[in-house]
Design a protein around this motif. Structure first.
Motif, PDB file in Angstrom:
ATOM      1  N   GLY A   1     -15.462 -51.358 -16.090  1.00 46.78           N
ATOM      2  CA  GLY A   1     -14.767 -50.121 -16.139  1.00 46.78           C
ATOM      3  C   GLY A   1     -14.294 -49.414 -17.417  1.00 46.78           C
ATOM      4  O   GLY A   1     -14.263 -48.340 -17.633  1.00 46.78           O
ATOM      5  N   ILE A   2     -13.822 -50.228 -18.298  1.00 41.46           N
ATOM      6  CA  ILE A   2     -13.251 -50.121 -19.611  1.00 41.46           C
ATOM      7  C   ILE A   2     -14.447 -49.561 -20.412  1.00 41.46           C
ATOM      8  O   ILE A   2     -14.458 -48.596 -21.236  1.00 41.46           O
ATOM      9  N   PHE A   3     -15.644 -50.262 -20.362  1.00 37.98           N
ATOM     10  CA  PHE A   3     -16.747 -49.796 -21.181  1.00 37.98           C
ATOM     11  C   PHE A   3     -17.330 -48.328 -20.788  1.00 37.98           C
ATOM     12  O   PHE A   3     -17.580 -47.635 -21.283  1.00 37.98           O
ATOM     13  N   GLY A   4     -17.215 -48.047 -19.359  1.00 33.87           N
ATOM     14  CA  GLY A   4     -17.514 -46.891 -18.717  1.00 33.87           C
ATOM     15  C   GLY A   4     -16.881 -45.809 -19.188  1.00 33.87           C
ATOM     16  O   GLY A   4     -17.304 -44.693 -19.603  1.00 33.87           O
ATOM     17  N   ALA A   5     -15.449 -45.966 -19.431  1.00 33.32           N
ATOM     18  CA  ALA A   5     -14.508 -45.090 -19.944  1.00 33.32           C
ATOM     19  C   ALA A   5     -14.859 -44.479 -21.234  1.00 33.32           C
ATOM     20  O   ALA A   5     -14.750 -43.381 -21.731  1.00 33.32           O
ATOM     21  N   LEU A   6     -15.669 -45.456 -21.888  1.00 32.17           N
ATOM     22  CA  LEU A   6     -15.979 -45.030 -23.498  1.00 32.17           C
ATOM     23  C   LEU A   6     -17.018 -43.822 -23.453  1.00 32.17           C
ATOM     24  O   LEU A   6     -17.084 -43.057 -24.434  1.00 32.17           O
ATOM     25  N   ASP A   7     -17.722 -43.612 -22.187  1.00 27.62           N
ATOM     26  CA  ASP A   7     -18.908 -42.529 -22.234  1.00 27.62           C
ATOM     27  C   ASP A   7     -17.942 -41.322 -21.986  1.00 27.62           C
ATOM     28  O   ASP A   7     -18.778 -40.200 -22.500  1.00 27.62           O
ATOM     29  N   VAL A   8     -16.946 -41.290 -21.526  1.00 33.38           N
ATOM     30  CA  VAL A   8     -16.363 -40.111 -20.746  1.00 33.38           C
ATOM     31  C   VAL A   8     -16.149 -39.202 -22.016  1.00 33.38           C
ATOM     32  O   VAL A   8     -16.523 -37.779 -22.283  1.00 33.38           O
ATOM     33  N   PRO A   9     -15.483 -39.609 -23.312  1.00 27.52           N
ATOM     34  CA  PRO A   9     -15.351 -38.600 -24.330  1.00 27.52           C
ATOM     35  C   PRO A   9     -16.642 -38.425 -25.065  1.00 27.52           C
ATOM     36  O   PRO A   9     -16.647 -37.219 -25.837  1.00 27.52           O
ATOM     37  N   ILE A  10     -17.704 -39.142 -25.031  1.00 25.70           N
ATOM     38  CA  ILE A  10     -19.125 -38.813 -25.445  1.00 25.70           C
ATOM     39  C   ILE A  10     -19.685 -37.554 -24.737  1.00 25.70           C
ATOM     40  O   ILE A  10     -19.938 -36.926 -25.187  1.00 25.70           O
ATOM     41  N   VAL A  11     -19.468 -37.893 -23.300  1.00 24.67           N
ATOM     42  CA  VAL A  11     -19.849 -36.557 -22.386  1.00 24.67           C
ATOM     43  C   VAL A  11     -19.224 -35.405 -22.877  1.00 24.67           C
ATOM     44  O   VAL A  11     -19.856 -34.170 -23.197  1.00 24.67           O
ATOM     45  N   TYR A  12     -18.015 -35.502 -23.235  1.00 28.84           N
ATOM     46  CA  TYR A  12     -17.148 -34.324 -23.488  1.00 28.84           C
ATOM     47  C   TYR A  12     -17.426 -33.647 -24.748  1.00 28.84           C
ATOM     48  O   TYR A  12     -17.550 -32.399 -24.871  1.00 28.84           O
ATOM     49  N   MET A  13     -17.537 -34.329 -25.567  1.00 26.01           N
ATOM     50  CA  MET A  13     -17.923 -33.976 -27.043  1.00 26.01           C
ATOM     51  C   MET A  13     -19.490 -33.572 -27.146  1.00 26.01           C
ATOM     52  O   MET A  13     -19.849 -32.877 -28.133  1.00 26.01           O
ATOM     53  N   SER A  14     -20.308 -33.956 -26.241  1.00 23.82           N
ATOM     54  CA  SER A  14     -21.843 -34.035 -26.525  1.00 23.82           C
ATOM     55  C   SER A  14     -22.174 -32.702 -27.006  1.00 23.82           C
ATOM     56  O   SER A  14     -23.089 -32.556 -27.855  1.00 23.82           O
ATOM     57  N   ASN A  15     -21.643 -31.670 -26.428  1.00 23.63           N
ATOM     58  CA  ASN A  15     -22.247 -30.366 -26.660  1.00 23.63           C
ATOM     59  C   ASN A  15     -21.521 -29.550 -27.895  1.00 23.63           C
ATOM     60  O   ASN A  15     -21.681 -28.365 -28.133  1.00 23.63           O
ATOM     61  N   ARG A  16     -20.865 -30.364 -28.391  1.00 24.09           N
ATOM     62  CA  ARG A  16     -19.850 -30.220 -29.535  1.00 24.09           C
ATOM     63  C   ARG A  16     -20.704 -30.522 -30.817  1.00 24.09           C
ATOM     64  O   ARG A  16     -20.939 -30.113 -31.915  1.00 24.09           O
ATOM     65  N   TRP A  17     -20.922 -31.857 -30.460  1.00 27.64           N
ATOM     66  CA  TRP A  17     -21.487 -32.754 -31.616  1.00 27.64           C
ATOM     67  C   TRP A  17     -23.303 -32.391 -31.720  1.00 27.64           C
ATOM     68  O   TRP A  17     -23.470 -32.553 -33.054  1.00 27.64           O
ATOM     69  N   TRP A  18     -23.999 -32.294 -30.865  1.00 26.05           N
ATOM     70  CA  TRP A  18     -25.302 -32.104 -30.895  1.00 26.05           C
ATOM     71  C   TRP A  18     -25.726 -30.588 -30.348  1.00 26.05           C
ATOM     72  O   TRP A  18     -25.033 -30.080 -29.621  1.00 26.05           O
ATOM     73  N   ARG A  19     -26.810 -30.326 -30.880  1.00 24.84           N
ATOM     74  CA  ARG A  19     -27.479 -29.098 -30.389  1.00 24.84           C
ATOM     75  C   ARG A  19     -27.974 -29.191 -28.921  1.00 24.84           C
ATOM     76  O   ARG A  19     -28.874 -30.065 -28.747  1.00 24.84           O
ATOM     77  N   THR A  20     -27.513 -28.776 -27.900  1.00 25.06           N
ATOM     78  CA  THR A  20     -27.828 -29.008 -26.503  1.00 25.06           C
ATOM     79  C   THR A  20     -28.400 -27.629 -25.915  1.00 25.06           C
ATOM     80  O   THR A  20     -27.974 -26.678 -26.098  1.00 25.06           O
ATOM     81  N   GLN A  21     -29.209 -28.197 -24.762  1.00 30.67           N
ATOM     82  CA  GLN A  21     -29.735 -27.039 -23.930  1.00 30.67           C
ATOM     83  C   GLN A  21     -28.450 -26.567 -23.080  1.00 30.67           C
ATOM     84  O   GLN A  21     -28.249 -25.194 -22.960  1.00 30.67           O
ATOM     85  N   HIS A  22     -27.681 -27.247 -22.764  1.00 31.84           N
ATOM     86  CA  HIS A  22     -26.414 -27.038 -21.995  1.00 31.84           C
ATOM     87  C   HIS A  22     -25.495 -25.983 -22.827  1.00 31.84           C
ATOM     88  O   HIS A  22     -25.340 -26.570 -24.232  1.00 31.84           O
ATOM     89  N   PRO A  23     -25.133 -25.047 -22.450  1.00 35.78           N
ATOM     90  CA  PRO A  23     -24.245 -23.981 -23.274  1.00 35.78           C
ATOM     91  C   PRO A  23     -22.933 -25.030 -24.075  1.00 35.78           C
ATOM     92  O   PRO A  23     -22.650 -25.812 -23.382  1.00 35.78           O
ATOM     93  N   ALA A  24     -22.694 -24.464 -25.023  1.00 37.30           N
ATOM     94  CA  ALA A  24     -21.491 -24.828 -25.966  1.00 37.30           C
ATOM     95  C   ALA A  24     -20.171 -24.817 -24.995  1.00 37.30           C
ATOM     96  O   ALA A  24     -20.451 -23.785 -24.181  1.00 37.30           O
TER      97      ALA A  24
END
Lengths: 235, 161
Positions: free
Chosen positions: A152-175
């Motif tokens: 569960g602790i490792f899983g939680a690491l992904d939450v901020p990555i998901v949240y920041m993903s469309n700020r860090w990278w160029r994504t199809q998903h809107p900013a």
């Protein structure tokens, strides 16, 4: 008393959901670029927020369990019940996100799915918590809760990555629409009001299910403890 | 003794997992840069531009869409037409022929993504077309002089740095 307050809260939640649906479908105006289809935002974004929040509750439960499992076994069981409830209800809301997203994308982007950073990390997040739930189900013995807490602790690491993903990278998903530094981002007030009602309604609904799930798990723990005691008492 | 060995093992596992996630993120970032290009990036690619499968991003130049079933030609522009930099905008002619007509949101000034190859004729031959949605939500304002697709009279957007 507890039952009365939960029933009352459930009634308010259902009323909020109906009001939120009315706001989303009948009150909000069509979007200039997307037309009707944009209304999916009233379910998609609140569901994602609820999922993130509940995965955070899972994280608190996991850390709490690991910290108290030796010295305060009773408290540790409570933490574990919160962790399970958070992950399970979080997965349900994350599934809603992964279902409404492609439906929306098909109309708005012309594609169901693409392997951009936002979509991929969200899928990974879902997979991590599904494996967390599978682990809880199939691993036996007292080690299970400890293993699950670490996962569960490792899983939680992904939450901020998901949240920041469309700020860090160029994504199809809107900013990001909210809390965004992008020029022009945002939502008109006539659409924002229904959005906030839906946020409230989906959060109220999520919390209701979370509390019920927590109590069911506590119940199960108590029955299991009683059975273990009875088994020990037998000659 | 046993305790410190467990800690060490968990530590090693954590490093491996975090390292993998970090490596994936880093390479993902690299590939998104090389295959997902903007129009200026495409023009700076030189010979490489003709050999690779690319995804080019830009804004649909108003009035440039010529639709004929699933065959669509249009011009992608570096900036939106009402941007102050629109006059200096680099343009790219795109010829799309795919199995499906473009989505509803594919219209003048929409941010779009064309996937295909860059031909030596200077035309980008796309086989896939995706519209990107702005993170801006506003109701239609039919009285706006800009026409039916006009959005909020927001201050002219500054291009992202």
């Amino acid at each position: 008393m507890k039952k009365v307050s939960i029933s009352l809260y459930a009634a308010v939640t259902v009323a909020l959901l109906i009001w939120g649906y009315y706001q989303a479908i009948f009150v909000a105006p069509n979007d200039a670029q997307q037309g009707e289809i944009f209304r999916i935002i009233y379910c998609h974004v609140p569901s994602a927020s609820v999922a993130f929040t509940f995965f955070f509750i899972n994280l608190v439960g996991c850390i709490g369990f690991l910290a108290s499992r030796h010295d305060y076994p009773d408290r540790a069981q409570k933490f574990d019940a919160w962790a399970l409830a958070g992950a399970e209800v979080g997965v349900v809301f994350c599934s809603v996100v992964l279902t409404t997203g492609p439906l929306w994308g098909r109309r708005a982007w012309g594609i169901w799915w693409t392997w951009d950073a936002r979509l991929t990390t969200t899928l990974v997040l879902w997979l991590i918590y599904v494996s967390y739930l599978l682990l809880r189900r199939f691993a036996a013995g007292p080690q299970m809760q400890t293993l699950a807490a670490v996962l569960g602790i490792f899983g939680a690491l992904d939450v901020p990555i998901v949240y920041m993903s469309n700020r860090w990278w160029r994504t199809q998903h809107p900013a990001p629409v909210f809390f965004s530094s992008a020029p022009g981002a945002g939502m008109a007030a006539s659409m924002l009001r229904p959005f906030l009602w839906n946020m409230l309604a989906w959060f109220a609904w999520g919390v209701l299910i979370l509390i019920l799930r927590f109590h069911v798990e506590r119940h199960r723990q108590q029955i299991a403890a009683r059975e273990a005691e009875a088994a020990l008492a037998e000659p | 003794m046993k305790n410190s060995r467990t800690t060490l093992r968990i530590g090693i596992a954590a490093v491996i997992i975090l390292g993998t996630i970090g490596w994936l993120a880093y390479t993902g970032y690299g590939s998104s840069k090389s295959y997902y290009v903007t129009i200026p990036e495409l023009s700076h690619m030189g010979q490489k531009a003709f050999h690779e499968q690319l995804r080019v991003e830009g804004f649909v130049k108003p009035g440039s869409i010529v639709e004929d079933g699933t065959h669509v030609t249009f011009v992608l522009s570096q900036f939106e037409s009402h941007s102050p930099k629109a006059a200096t905008s680099r343009l790219l002619k795109v010829s799309y022929s795919g199995s499906e007509p473009p989505p509803d949101t594919f219209k003048d000034n929409a941010q779009a993504l064309a996937e295909g190859t860059y031909g030596r004729d200077g035309v980008f031959h796309a086989t896939e077309l995706q519209a990107k949605c702005a993170s801006k939500y506003a109701p239609t304002q039919p009285l706006h002089p800009g026409g039916a697709t006009a959005t909020t009279p927001a201050p002219a957007p500054k291009p992202a740095a």
